[in-house]
Every structure is written in structure tokens, then in C-alpha cells.
Write a protein that holds these residues in place. Structure first.
Motif, PDB file in Angstrom:
ATOM      1  N   THR A   1       1.169  -1.454   0.238  1.00 42.65           N
ATOM      2  CA  THR A   1      -0.116  -0.285   0.068  1.00 42.65           C
ATOM      3  C   THR A   1       0.660   1.297   0.020  1.00 42.65           C
ATOM      4  O   THR A   1       0.808   2.460  -0.628  1.00 42.65           O
ATOM      5  N   PHE A   2       1.949   1.225   0.846  1.00 43.81           N
ATOM      6  CA  PHE A   2       2.771   2.459   1.368  1.00 43.81           C
ATOM      7  C   PHE A   2       4.076   2.293  -0.078  1.00 43.81           C
ATOM      8  O   PHE A   2       3.716   3.974  -0.814  1.00 43.81           O
ATOM      9  N   ALA A   3       3.891   1.853  -1.514  1.00 36.77           N
ATOM     10  CA  ALA A   3       4.845   1.193  -1.959  1.00 36.77           C
ATOM     11  C   ALA A   3       3.835   2.231  -3.263  1.00 36.77           C
ATOM     12  O   ALA A   3       4.068   3.564  -3.923  1.00 36.77           O
ATOM     13  N   PHE A   4       2.636   1.677  -2.754  1.00 33.19           N
ATOM     14  CA  PHE A   4       2.122   1.871  -4.150  1.00 33.19           C
ATOM     15  C   PHE A   4       1.367   3.561  -4.543  1.00 33.19           C
ATOM     16  O   PHE A   4       1.743   4.227  -4.912  1.00 33.19           O
ATOM     17  N   ILE A   5       1.189   4.061  -2.626  1.00 31.00           N
ATOM     18  CA  ILE A   5       0.448   5.222  -2.832  1.00 31.00           C
ATOM     19  C   ILE A   5       1.496   6.707  -2.788  1.00 31.00           C
ATOM     20  O   ILE A   5       1.664   7.551  -3.434  1.00 31.00           O
ATOM     21  N   GLY A   6       3.478   5.720  -2.108  1.00 31.98           N
ATOM     22  CA  GLY A   6       4.560   7.218  -2.494  1.00 31.98           C
ATOM     23  C   GLY A   6       4.273   7.322  -4.472  1.00 31.98           C
ATOM     24  O   GLY A   6       4.364   8.201  -5.011  1.00 31.98           O
ATOM     25  N   ILE A   7       4.108   6.128  -5.379  1.00 35.43           N
ATOM     26  CA  ILE A   7       4.474   6.406  -6.709  1.00 35.43           C
ATOM     27  C   ILE A   7       2.873   7.118  -6.924  1.00 35.43           C
ATOM     28  O   ILE A   7       3.179   7.817  -7.494  1.00 35.43           O
ATOM     29  N   MET A   8       1.859   6.677  -6.437  1.00 33.26           N
ATOM     30  CA  MET A   8       0.540   8.007  -6.429  1.00 33.26           C
ATOM     31  C   MET A   8       1.012   9.393  -6.069  1.00 33.26           C
ATOM     32  O   MET A   8       0.828  10.461  -7.139  1.00 33.26           O
ATOM     33  N   LEU A   9       1.334   9.534  -5.166  1.00 36.01           N
ATOM     34  CA  LEU A   9       1.080  10.902  -4.394  1.00 36.01           C
ATOM     35  C   LEU A   9       2.600  11.289  -5.590  1.00 36.01           C
ATOM     36  O   LEU A   9       2.548  12.799  -5.655  1.00 36.01           O
ATOM     37  N   GLU A  10       3.812  10.803  -5.926  1.00 39.42           N
ATOM     38  CA  GLU A  10       4.568  11.434  -6.757  1.00 39.42           C
ATOM     39  C   GLU A  10       4.173  11.310  -8.540  1.00 39.42           C
ATOM     40  O   GLU A  10       4.343  12.636  -8.619  1.00 39.42           O
ATOM     41  N   TRP A  11       3.573  10.715  -8.333  1.00 38.90           N
ATOM     42  CA  TRP A  11       2.422  11.282  -9.324  1.00 38.90           C
ATOM     43  C   TRP A  11       1.849  12.904  -9.572  1.00 38.90           C
ATOM     44  O   TRP A  11       2.225  13.085 -10.699  1.00 38.90           O
ATOM     45  N   ILE A  12       1.044  12.583  -8.627  1.00 40.46           N
ATOM     46  CA  ILE A  12       0.074  13.673  -8.257  1.00 40.46           C
ATOM     47  C   ILE A  12       0.794  14.792  -8.187  1.00 40.46           C
ATOM     48  O   ILE A  12       0.504  16.171  -9.545  1.00 40.46           O
ATOM     49  N   ARG A  13       2.024  15.283  -7.836  1.00 41.03           N
ATOM     50  CA  ARG A  13       3.305  16.025  -7.263  1.00 41.03           C
ATOM     51  C   ARG A  13       3.663  17.081  -8.588  1.00 41.03           C
ATOM     52  O   ARG A  13       3.950  17.840  -8.862  1.00 41.03           O
ATOM     53  N   ASN A  14       3.996  15.350  -9.650  1.00 38.44           N
ATOM     54  CA  ASN A  14       4.695  16.019 -10.728  1.00 38.44           C
ATOM     55  C   ASN A  14       3.620  16.197 -12.199  1.00 38.44           C
ATOM     56  O   ASN A  14       3.548  16.420 -13.344  1.00 38.44           O
ATOM     57  N   GLY A  15       2.551  16.437 -11.472  1.00 34.30           N
ATOM     58  CA  GLY A  15       1.140  17.169 -12.329  1.00 34.30           C
ATOM     59  C   GLY A  15       0.435  16.338 -13.092  1.00 34.30           C
ATOM     60  O   GLY A  15       0.096  16.472 -13.791  1.00 34.30           O
ATOM     61  N   MET A  16       1.059  14.852 -12.586  1.00 35.42           N
ATOM     62  CA  MET A  16      -0.129  13.925 -13.566  1.00 35.42           C
ATOM     63  C   MET A  16      -0.139  13.894 -14.908  1.00 35.42           C
ATOM     64  O   MET A  16      -1.358  13.643 -15.140  1.00 35.42           O
TER      65      MET A  16
ATOM     66  N   GLU B   1       2.303  11.827 -17.091  1.00 35.58           N
ATOM     67  CA  GLU B   1       1.861  10.607 -17.324  1.00 35.58           C
ATOM     68  C   GLU B   1       0.851   9.435 -17.329  1.00 35.58           C
ATOM     69  O   GLU B   1       0.196   9.760 -16.507  1.00 35.58           O
ATOM     70  N   ASP B   2       0.579   8.547 -18.577  1.00 37.33           N
ATOM     71  CA  ASP B   2      -0.186   8.563 -18.553  1.00 37.33           C
ATOM     72  C   ASP B   2      -0.505   6.949 -17.505  1.00 37.33           C
ATOM     73  O   ASP B   2       0.428   5.783 -16.833  1.00 37.33           O
ATOM     74  N   PRO B   3      -1.766   7.086 -16.819  1.00 34.19           N
ATOM     75  CA  PRO B   3      -1.775   6.464 -15.622  1.00 34.19           C
ATOM     76  C   PRO B   3      -1.285   4.556 -16.554  1.00 34.19           C
ATOM     77  O   PRO B   3      -1.367   3.534 -15.314  1.00 34.19           O
ATOM     78  N   SER B   4      -1.650   4.100 -17.178  1.00 30.71           N
ATOM     79  CA  SER B   4      -2.188   2.548 -17.864  1.00 30.71           C
ATOM     80  C   SER B   4      -0.409   2.389 -17.748  1.00 30.71           C
ATOM     81  O   SER B   4      -0.058   1.177 -17.666  1.00 30.71           O
ATOM     82  N   LEU B   5       0.254   3.108 -18.285  1.00 34.89           N
ATOM     83  CA  LEU B   5       1.452   2.774 -18.329  1.00 34.89           C
ATOM     84  C   LEU B   5       2.836   2.300 -17.221  1.00 34.89           C
ATOM     85  O   LEU B   5       3.291   2.230 -16.931  1.00 34.89           O
ATOM     86  N   ILE B   6       1.749   2.913 -15.525  1.00 29.50           N
ATOM     87  CA  ILE B   6       2.576   3.164 -14.502  1.00 29.50           C
ATOM     88  C   ILE B   6       1.520   2.284 -14.430  1.00 29.50           C
ATOM     89  O   ILE B   6       2.923   0.839 -13.169  1.00 29.50           O
ATOM     90  N   ILE B   7       0.649   1.401 -14.124  1.00 26.28           N
ATOM     91  CA  ILE B   7      -0.068   0.404 -14.101  1.00 26.28           C
ATOM     92  C   ILE B   7       1.063  -0.537 -14.251  1.00 26.28           C
ATOM     93  O   ILE B   7       1.343  -1.885 -14.224  1.00 26.28           O
ATOM     94  N   ASP B   8       0.932  -0.843 -15.798  1.00 31.21           N
ATOM     95  CA  ASP B   8       1.757  -1.712 -16.880  1.00 31.21           C
ATOM     96  C   ASP B   8       3.362  -2.037 -15.814  1.00 31.21           C
ATOM     97  O   ASP B   8       3.755  -2.712 -15.532  1.00 31.21           O
ATOM     98  N   ARG B   9       4.200  -0.568 -15.806  1.00 29.59           N
ATOM     99  CA  ARG B   9       5.244  -1.468 -15.080  1.00 29.59           C
ATOM    100  C   ARG B   9       5.369  -2.049 -13.627  1.00 29.59           C
ATOM    101  O   ARG B   9       5.922  -2.327 -12.726  1.00 29.59           O
TER     102      ARG B   9
END
Length: 186
Positions: free
Chosen positions: A141-156, A158-166
Motif C-alpha cells: 500500500t505504501f509503495a503504491f501510494i508513494g508512486i501515486m503521490l509522486e505522480w500527483i506532485r509531478n502534475g499527473m 504520465e499515462d496511468p495505464s503505463l504506470i500500472i503496466d510497469r
């Protein structure tokens, strides 16, 4: 009538947060714009932050309720990303405000519940202690939230489906390994 009132207050708050920071929005302003009185607001919510938490719980958590399996977790996580993206101004305003705790709590609850469903499925027939399953779920959970918060912090951007694929490539088989490791120490 009560749910309709809550939804009206939620919609009004989201609209106001597109124009103003959360800290500048008062209950007085909110009820005036929504067309209800203060007593109605306080009948449903303790304060603006309580309403904020209700919005996240009701709008997004229900959308992922059927995505808590090993085969569907990626879809559930993508739905969380898409909710944040579809409500970009609202979520960014929350992220940049004192209400950020509500965004963090929403993300934690959504991701933790999703992952516990996966862990329970993988754990079927194995004897792993409840606290160990929770520990595994919290780790991811904390790993996934960290990735999502970084994505938010960077202005959203990146395509979320690419993040999910990775993410899928990175964690493939890891939950099963973690469960099997805890079977031996239980």
C-alpha cells in the motif's frame, strides 16, 4: 433527501475548490453557494474536512469494490488513478491543502482494501496470521501510494495505464512469494 443534500454539498465544495484553496472556503460560503442553511450542513458533517473525506469515500471507493482479486487489482488501481485524473483540480487542491490527510486516508483505504482482497485470495488454503497479511498489504500500500503521490506532485502527466503496466511487471509473483514466506513462520 439526506443523500441528495450530501451530494449537493459535495458538488458545491468540489466546484468551489476549482476556484479557491480549501483553507479559504468556509461553511458559511459553502452553504450560501449550495442554497442550504448552516444547520443542514452541520446535521450531515462536522466540518469541511468531514465533507471532504465523505466525497473521497463515496465517489471513488465504490468504483473499485469489484476489483479486489489477483486478476483485477490492476484495473482497480487504474480506477483510482483515473478518479484522481478526472477530478484533477479537486485532488490537487486537496493535495496542496491542510485537507491532504483526507486524500492520504482515501488512498490508503482504497489501496489497502484492494490489496487485502488479493492477499486473501492468494492465501486461500494457507495458514498465514492476520497481522502478517496486514503487514504485507501495508508494505505494498505504501509503495503504491508513494508512486501515486509522486505522480500527483509531478502534475499527473504520465499515462496511468503505463504506470500500472510497469507496476504489474515489477510486482508479478511478489504477493505469492510474500505469503509463502509467512506460511513458514506462522
Amino acid at each position: 433527501m439526506s443523500v441528495m443534500t450530501k451530494k449537493a454539498l459535495a458538488s458545491t465544495l468540489k466546484s468551489m475548490m476549482e476556484r479557491s484553496s480549501l483553507e479559504k472556503i468556509t461553511v458559511k460560503d459553502l452553504v450560501a453557494e449550495c442554497g442550504v442553511n448552516r444547520q443542514t450542513f452541520y446535521y450531515h458533517f462536522q466540518d469541511i474536512y468531514d465533507l471532504l473525506g465523505w466525497i473521497y469515500k463515496t465517489e471513488a471507493l465504490d468504483a473499485i469494490s469489484n476489483c479486489r482479486t489477483y486478476d483485477t487489482w490492476q484495473h482497480g488501481f487504474l480506477k483510482i488513478f483515473n478518479y484522481v485524473l478526472d477530478n484533477k483540480k479537486f485532488c490537487l487542491s486537496t493535495y496542496r491543502s491542510m485537507g491532504r490527510e483526507h486524500l492520504d486516508l482515501f488512498l490508503h483505504q482504497a489501496v489497502f482494501d484492494l490489496l487485502m482482497g488479493v492477499i486473501e485470495e492468494v492465501n486461500a488454503g494457507k495458514q498465514v496470521r492476520s497481522e502478517d497479511k496486514k503487514f504485507i498489504a501495508n508494505f505494498y500500500t505504501f509503495a503504491f501510494i508513494g508512486i501515486m503521490l509522486e505522480w500527483i506532485r509531478n502534475g499527473m502527466g504520465e499515462d496511468p495505464s503505463l504506470i500500472i503496466d510497469r507496476l504489474s511487471i515489477l510486482v508479478e509473483g511478489d504477493v505469492e512469494k510474500a505469503i509463502s514466506k509467512y506460511v513458514h513462520i506462522s
